[in-house]
Structures are given as structure tokens and as C-alpha cells.
Design a protein around this motif. Sequence first.
Motif, short mmCIF file in Angstrom:
data_model
loop_
_atom_site.label_atom_id
_atom_site.label_comp_id
_atom_site.label_asym_id
_atom_site.label_seq_id
_atom_site.Cartn_x
_atom_site.Cartn_y
_atom_site.Cartn_z
N ALA A 1 0.85 -1.20 0.00
CA ALA A 1 0.00 0.00 0.00
C ALA A 1 0.88 1.24 0.00
N TYR A 2 0.38 2.31 -0.62
CA TYR A 2 1.11 3.58 -0.66
C TYR A 2 0.11 4.71 -0.47
N GLN B 1 1.31 16.58 3.30
CA GLN B 1 2.30 16.59 4.37
C GLN B 1 2.64 15.19 4.93
N GLU B 2 2.28 14.15 4.19
CA GLU B 2 2.58 12.80 4.69
C GLU B 2 2.65 11.81 3.53
N LYS B 3 3.65 10.93 3.58
CA LYS B 3 3.78 9.84 2.61
C LYS B 3 4.04 8.56 3.39
N ALA C 1 6.98 -1.09 7.06
CA ALA C 1 6.32 0.18 6.76
C ALA C 1 7.30 1.34 6.89
N VAL C 2 7.11 2.35 6.04
CA VAL C 2 7.89 3.58 6.10
C VAL C 2 6.89 4.73 6.13
N ASN C 3 7.00 5.58 7.14
CA ASN C 3 6.14 6.76 7.26
C ASN C 3 7.01 8.00 7.23
N ASP C 4 6.62 8.98 6.42
CA ASP C 4 7.31 10.27 6.35
C ASP C 4 6.28 11.35 6.63
N ILE C 5 6.27 11.83 7.87
CA ILE C 5 5.28 12.83 8.31
C ILE C 5 5.98 14.17 8.38
#
Length: 105
Positions: A23-24, A29-31, A51-55
Motif C-alpha cells: 500500500a502507498y 504533508q505525509e507519505k 512500513a515507512v512513514n514520512d510525516i
Amino acid sequence: MSFNTAGNWNQSPDNLVVNVSTAYLDANQEKDFSAGVNAIWQRIGLGYIFAVNDIKQYKPTTSTDNLDSEDSLGKGKYKIYTVNASYLIPNVMDMDNFNIYLGSY
């Protein structure tokens, strides 16, 4: 996507069933990205999720949101690794398709 050793979509507990998912999310402001794989065989399941979160920006919704807490996922980049395991208890109370999975992660 799902595959089992019988070569069909029937998820019989006697077959090895492998599921793969991804999932993507590209939001303001968030990926976020996640990918996972799990396998079930003879009522036992084992899986892995990455999982990778970029907030880039975080706005608390209430005054009780504490960004200083170690449990808080505020602004920043995060990599999350999760391993899970489960066991199927089928046909609870002799009801077809009323199953319970006991699991941990």
C-alpha cells in the motif's frame, strides 16, 4: 495477491496459502508505504510487515495529545518492522465460517 499449493483460490487449511500485499499513501504533508507477506499452513500463520512513514507536519487534534511522549508518532521519518503469528480455531460452536484467530505480534 494470494497463492496456494493446490493452484486455485480455495483457501483450504491443508494447503499452504501465501498472501502478499502493498500500500502507498501520498497525502498532504505525509507519505506512507507498507508491504507485507504472510503464509498460513495447517492452521498456523506467520507474517512480516514493513512500513515507512514520512510525516512532514503534525497538528494535534486535542490539547491532550502529547508530542513529547515516547509513544507519540509526531513529525519525522519512521521505519516499522512487524512480525506476527497466529493459530486458527475453526467453526467455533459448530458454526460454519465462524473462526477465531489467536495471534501475537
